[in-house]
Every structure is written in structure tokens, then in C-alpha cells.
Design a protein around this motif. Structure first.
Motif, PDB file in Angstrom:
ATOM      1  N   ARG A  56       0.854  -1.187   0.000  1.00 20.92           N
ATOM      2  CA  ARG A  56       0.000   0.000   0.000  1.00 20.92           C
ATOM      3  C   ARG A  56       0.887   1.233   0.000  1.00 20.92           C
ATOM      4  N   GLN A 110     -10.331   3.083  -3.057  1.00 20.57           N
ATOM      5  CA  GLN A 110      -9.055   2.420  -3.309  1.00 20.57           C
ATOM      6  C   GLN A 110      -8.866   2.107  -4.791  1.00 20.57           C
ATOM      7  N   ARG A 148      -6.526   5.436  -1.112  1.00 17.48           N
ATOM      8  CA  ARG A 148      -5.562   4.352  -0.922  1.00 17.48           C
ATOM      9  C   ARG A 148      -5.150   3.829  -2.288  1.00 17.48           C
TER      10      ARG A 148
END
Length: 268
Positions: A114, A195, A231
């Protein structure tokens, strides 16, 4: 405790939405695949909490999201839907594969990362990034075929539709040299649950060693963030120490390790 299955994405979201939203990074594959999946599933605990999710493609590939070992051990798909292979977090995949009774072999070991604090490549590669356009479709389709071969996948005959979708939505970035020659590419998934996942990072062999992959990966992550992703994640092949080191220099941090396996026969 039991598995539940559906072909209805809306029903899956209703049942498993809290679990998907609580662990978006660990559920990235299922989030990305669920709208086109042939079968979706979730494991419910006695109190109703969901602690496992999956997406089965029409090709027979099974992806596990954040799933407990207990749920993986209990997984039995509807008759006639036995997967050709499975990917997911290592412990869950190993548990499911062993419990299936079918012979299997590992195909890839991956690490999910990440993005933390984005860190531009230093030194910066020569050139600049740009968003791919329709004129780039033939080149990007050819590169995508090369990419599939390079990672050990069976390449499709034609990637035109695949890359056109990404290019038309502004989700594919190229790195070009100062004289305007495209030398590297990277794409990003649609943003789901805040995300986005970077994928399709590829530089043709003749242009490697100049930092172009670093430049285009940094750029596509920033594009995702600028268009609403809070994200950004990506997978690396653990057998490739170069890419693992590169992504960490760009600000990516490890989340969990994943395993892909292929089934090579029926249950004994």
C-alpha cells in the motif's frame, strides 16, 4: 457458520459490504473483480459477521479476499464450479488447497503493498509521463501481450478491448523520452471503496535500466490519488527483488503475502 453464494453484485455488497470496507487493501482483488464475477461468496459467523469473501471468474479462477483459515477450510463451491486455480493470502490459499483433496502446485508468490508517503524516484528518469490516448491502443495492446507472457500467463489473442477501456477512462499512463518515444506504461484500476490498484507496469526489455518504470509507477499512483483514490495498492512478484525494492523506494509499504496455485487434477 456457513458460506453463501450469489451472482448478484448488489446482494453481495449488501451482505459483505462492512467486511469489504473494513479491509479494502486485503480485499482488493475481490473489489476489482466482483462486478464481472461469475460467482461471489461470503462466509458468515454465527453472529452474522462476515470473515471471508471470494470472487470466481467465468474462466474458473478463484480469488479469495480477506478470509480466515477456518472459512477457507470449510469452502465448498457449488457442484460443477471447482476452480482451476486460486489466489489470495497465503495461509487461506494453502488451507483451501489442502482441504480440497486435489493435487496442486504453486504458480506465484506475491506481496501486497500500500502506498504511504509518495516518494518521487531519485534520480528522476529522463522524459515525462502522459495519459495514453486512442492512438496508443495498438502499442499498448502489444505491450500487454508481452507483459502477460513475461509474468507466465497465457496471453490473449487480442487486448484491444482491454486496453481501450483503460485508456478511454484515463487510467493508463505512459512514460515518454524527451523526443516523445513511449518507453514504459502503468495502469490503475477504477477506484472502489476509495481504493485503486496499480497494475500492468511494463517496460520493454530494450528500454530497461533507465528508471522509466519508477517514473511511470510514481506518476500513475499520483493520477489515482488526484482522481479520488485515498488508498493506492499494488502486487509484486516475490521472485523479483528488483521490483520489490523499487516500489518501496517509491513509498509503498508491505501489507501481506499472497500465493497463487494451480490445480493439476481431481480430488483423490
Amino acid at each position: 457458520m456457513s458460506w453463501h453464494f450469489t451472482e448478484d453484485t448488489a446482494a453481495f455488497r449488501t451482505a459483505a459490504g462492512t467486511h469489504l470496507a473494513a479491509e479494502p487493501a486485503r480485499n482488493t482483488a475481490v473489489l476489482t473483480l466482483m462486478d464481472g464475477a461469475a460467482r461471489l461468496g461470503w462466509w458468515a459467523e454465527p453472529d452474522g459477521r462476515v470473515t471471508g469473501v471470494l470472487a470466481l471468474s467465468s474462466s474458473g479462477a478463484l480469488d479469495l479476499g480477506a478470509t480466515t483459515v477456518e472459512a477457507a477450510l470449510a469452502l465448498a463451491l457449488p457442484a460443477g464450479e471447482e476452480p482451476t486455480g486460486v489466489r489470495g493470502e497465503t495461509a487461506a490459499v494453502e488451507a483451501y488447497a489442502k482441504a480440497s483433496g486435489r493435487p496442486w502446485t504453486p504458480t506465484v508468490r506475491m506481496r501486497l503493498f500500500r502506498l504511504g508517503e509518495p516518494t518521487p524516484p531519485d534520480p528522476a528518469p529522463a522524459g515525462r509521463h502522459r495519459t495514453a490516448t486512442g492512438a496508443d491502443v495498438p502499442l499498448v495492446a502489444a505491450w500487454t501481450r508481452e507483459f502477460a507472457t513475461a509474468i507466465g500467463d497465457e496471453p490473449a489473442e487480442d487486448y484491444t478491448g482491454f486496453v481501450t477501456e483503460r485508456i478511454s477512462e484515463g487510467r493508463l499512463v505512459l512514460w515518454e523520452t524527451p523526443d516523445g518515444r513511449a518507453v514504459s506504461m502503468a495502469a490503475v484500476s477504477r477506484t472502489i471503496e476509495g481504493q485503486a490498484r496499480v497494475h500492468l507496469v511494463y517496460t520493454p526489455p530494450a528500454d530497461r535500466g533507465h528508471g522509466y518504470a519508477a517514473g511511470v509507477t510514481d506518476a500513475v499512483g499520483r493520477v489515482a490519488a488526484a482522481t479520488g483514490a485515498t488508498r493506492v495498492v499494488l502486487f509484486t512478484d516475490l521472485a523479483n527483488p528488483t521490483s520489490n525494492a523499487l516500489y518501496q523506494r517509491l513509498g509503498y509499504r508491505p501489507v501481506t503475502d499472497h500465493l497463487g496455485v494451480e490445480f493439476t487434477g481431481t480430488a483423490r
